[in-house]
Scaffold this active site. Structure first.
Site, mmCIF file in Angstrom:
data_model
loop_
_atom_site.group_PDB
_atom_site.id
_atom_site.type_symbol
_atom_site.label_atom_id
_atom_site.label_comp_id
_atom_site.label_asym_id
_atom_site.label_seq_id
_atom_site.Cartn_x
_atom_site.Cartn_y
_atom_site.Cartn_z
ATOM 1 N N THR A 38 94.271 17.903 -0.900
ATOM 2 C CA THR A 38 95.395 16.995 -1.104
ATOM 3 C C THR A 38 96.613 17.749 -1.589
ATOM 4 O O THR A 38 96.524 18.596 -2.476
ATOM 5 C CB THR A 38 95.019 15.943 -2.163
ATOM 6 O OG1 THR A 38 93.779 15.372 -1.783
ATOM 7 C CG2 THR A 38 96.089 14.870 -2.229
ATOM 8 N N GLY A 59 92.498 22.602 4.110
ATOM 9 C CA GLY A 59 93.038 22.419 2.772
ATOM 10 C C GLY A 59 92.822 21.003 2.277
ATOM 11 O O GLY A 59 92.298 20.149 2.990
ATOM 12 N N GLY A 63 98.253 24.868 4.903
ATOM 13 C CA GLY A 63 97.117 24.219 5.568
ATOM 14 C C GLY A 63 97.405 24.160 7.046
ATOM 15 O O GLY A 63 98.459 23.705 7.459
ATOM 16 N N HIS A 91 104.293 16.337 -0.240
ATOM 17 C CA HIS A 91 105.513 16.806 0.420
ATOM 18 C C HIS A 91 106.611 15.839 0.064
ATOM 19 O O HIS A 91 106.376 14.626 -0.003
ATOM 20 C CB HIS A 91 105.353 16.809 1.938
ATOM 21 C CG HIS A 91 104.206 17.614 2.428
ATOM 22 N ND1 HIS A 91 104.114 18.968 2.224
ATOM 23 C CD2 HIS A 91 103.092 17.262 3.113
ATOM 24 C CE1 HIS A 91 102.989 19.408 2.764
ATOM 25 N NE2 HIS A 91 102.351 18.397 3.311
ATOM 26 N N CYS A 112 95.537 20.479 -4.055
ATOM 27 C CA CYS A 112 94.656 21.400 -3.341
ATOM 28 C C CYS A 112 93.289 21.530 -4.009
ATOM 29 O O CYS A 112 92.559 22.493 -3.789
ATOM 30 C CB CYS A 112 95.287 22.784 -3.190
ATOM 31 S SG CYS A 112 96.969 22.710 -2.552
#
Lengths: 383, 144
Positions: free
Chosen positions: A92, A90, A157, A95, A186
């Protein structure tokens, strides 16, 4: 054997969770290398809520420029984020507070799961978790979990080494979406992000509680796992770390990498841009993945690609299922895989080198096989 | 008529066999010439991964030990490490895969080779499975 659940309370740093994850993976690898000397760790899910952090995936390691890093880590109205590279698949993503991060660490071989089936299972588990809170989530042609064609509610990911999983999902519960607006998450241009709160869930569950729900749903899908076991105390966590780490082969630790493996950074002519807001340029996703429905590329594929909807239920799909299925849930969908079929449907057909088709045997067929004296399929008169 | 003496045929022609050996993690290595042995992932593994979207290749001239990670193959958001079946030095990498990662799906045991390695210790090749043993191994894995 229960599915062990380690919840890291409050807010954790990404690096702390990454380290714990690495230790667990190393313990699994040590067991694989020398089963007599190292005990097998139980399957474990780490759940946590991170301080704000942007992470990039494997393809981007070594390609994020200093300017881009500076942009990602500068002060924003929502705070300041860190930036880390990860070995997961995956691209970027973000979080941070209000997002459930779940990292299941287990050996796919134990559950006869292929990498695709595993990704499928993670998606199913998230869909079931959203369903628990009354949000109808689904798959689309792009991996992850979505509430519509436009809005993604959960990023995904995974990293695999010798079939040991690490990393996992980031499900937005009440994340501040401003963080996502600063990047093309993403690598998907034109798509948006959403959260459970934005989809109307009230009251918003705590990360700990929704982590519990996720782990329970995951346990339902794993063959041979019964129930979950929560590790709550800080003391218990440290004891776990101690139990799993000491005997692991130092070389395995080094190779697995609290860090990058023994490979190079990318050559200069291979630069991939982490797309930032306002930057022109093709989405890397579309350029690299024509088979997943890029607009206009490779003609027929884009036209024929259909989003995988709920009716593509595999036996491992537990969205809406209240109880564990009675038979062993093998990944057994018989969807024919052609270029038109989205990649994240699991299919059980394997082709040998010489073109023979060999179906993964269902429980029923295995039983029949026993009764027919083990004759090969093509020699039997009937099945 | 020219008859071959038994002695000659017992010594045997050293026919170079195009021979692949496999690991339990579904990597293959072509051992027909240990000076420059190709490595890749098996058809079984390629199927299990699905459409490959990205391949990470090792650097040429890297020295590796058996079991070291020499790269990764990514599909559907899962990046799967590739381990080298034997120790040695990386001689060449298949840069076609950087632009066309899907080659691995089309021809995982042919054009989709990942790297060529100069094997340092041919004894390490002994422990690997030959094609028949590997086939049995994958069938066993399926039947579980």
């Amino acid at each position: 054997m229960p599915l062990r659940h380690i919840h890291l309370p409050g807010r954790t740093s990404y690096l702390h969770a990454a380290k714990l994850q690495d230790r667990l993976v190393s313990a699994f690898l040590a067991h694989k290398a020398k089963p007599a000397q190292h005990p097998r760790p139980p399957p474990t899910v780490i759940t946590a809520q991170f301080h704000p952090v942007y992470t990039c995936g494997r393809r981007e390691v070594g390609t994020v420029s200093a300017e881009q890093r500076q942009y990602l880590t500068q002060p924003t109205p929502w705070g300041e984020a860190e930036f880390h590279e990860a070995l997961r698949g995956g691209q970027t993503t973000f979080h941070g507070p209000g997002q459930l991060v779940a990292y299941p660490i287990l050996d796919l071989k134990r559950y006869s799961l292929t990498p695709r089936c595993w990704v499928n299972m993670l998606e199913s588990t998230v869909i079931a978790t959203c369903g628990h809170y009354g949000v109808k989530a689904m798959r689309t042609e792009n991996p992850g979990v979505w509430v519509s064609d436009q809005d993604k509610i959960c990023a995904l990911g995974v990293h695999l080494r010798r079939n040991i999983t690490s990393h996992g999902v980031g499900l937005n519960v009440s994340t501040d979406l401003g963080w996502f607006k600063r990047i093309v998450a993403c690598g998907l241009e034109g798509k948006g992000t959403t959260t459970l709160a934005r989809e109307g869930v009230e009251p918003v569950p705590s990360i700990e509680k929704i982590g519990d729900v996720f782990v329970e749903k995951l346990a339902l899908g794993l063959q041979g796992v019964d129930g979950t076991e929560l590790v709550k105390n800080i003391e218990d966590q440290e004891a776990l770390e101690e139990a799993y780490l000491p005997n692991a082969d130092a070389r395995i630790l080094a190779v697995h990498g609290m860090g990058a493996p023994a490979v190079s950074a990318h050559k200069p002519d291979f630069v991939h841009h982490v797309p930032l807001t306002g930057e022109p340029g093709p989405s890397d996703w579309h350029r690299r993945v024509p088979s997943l429905g890029a607009r206009g590329e490779k003609g027929g594929i884009a036209a024929a690609a259909q989003p995988v909807r709920d009716e593509h239920l595999s036996p491992t799909d537990i969205s809406g299922a209240a109880a564990a299925p009675a038979s062993i849930p093998e990944c057994e969908k018989t969807v024919e895989e052609t270029l038109e079929t989205p990649v994240d449907s699991c299919e059980g057909v394997l082709e040998e080198d010489d073109g023979r088709r060999k179906r993964r045997r269902s429980l029923a067929k295995r039983v029949l096989n026993r009764f027919s004296g083990g004759r090969p399929i093509h020699e039997r008169t009937s099945i | 008529m020219h008859r071959r003496r038994r002695g000659a045929s017992q010594q045997g022609d050293e026919r170079i066999a195009f021979e692949k050996k496999y690991t339990e993690d579904h990597e293959w290595i072509d051992i027909s010439s240990p000076e420059s042995a190709s490595i890749g992932i098996s058809t079984y593994a390629a199927k299990a991964l699905g459409d490959v979207v990205y391949v990470e290749l090792p650097t040429v001239d890297t020295e590796v030990k058996k079991g070291d990670a020499i790269g990764a193959v990514e599909s559907v958001k899962s990046a799967s490490d590739i381990m080298t079946p034997v120790g040695g030095t990386i001689l060449e990498v298949n840069s076609v895969l950087e632009e066309k990662p899907g080659t691995i799906n089309k021809s995982p045991e042919g054009d989709g080779w990942l790297a060529k390695i100069k094997v340092s210790d041919t004894a390490e090749l002994e422990g690997l499975m030959d094609a028949e043993a590997y086939r049995a191994f994958t069938e066993e894995v399926e039947d579980k």
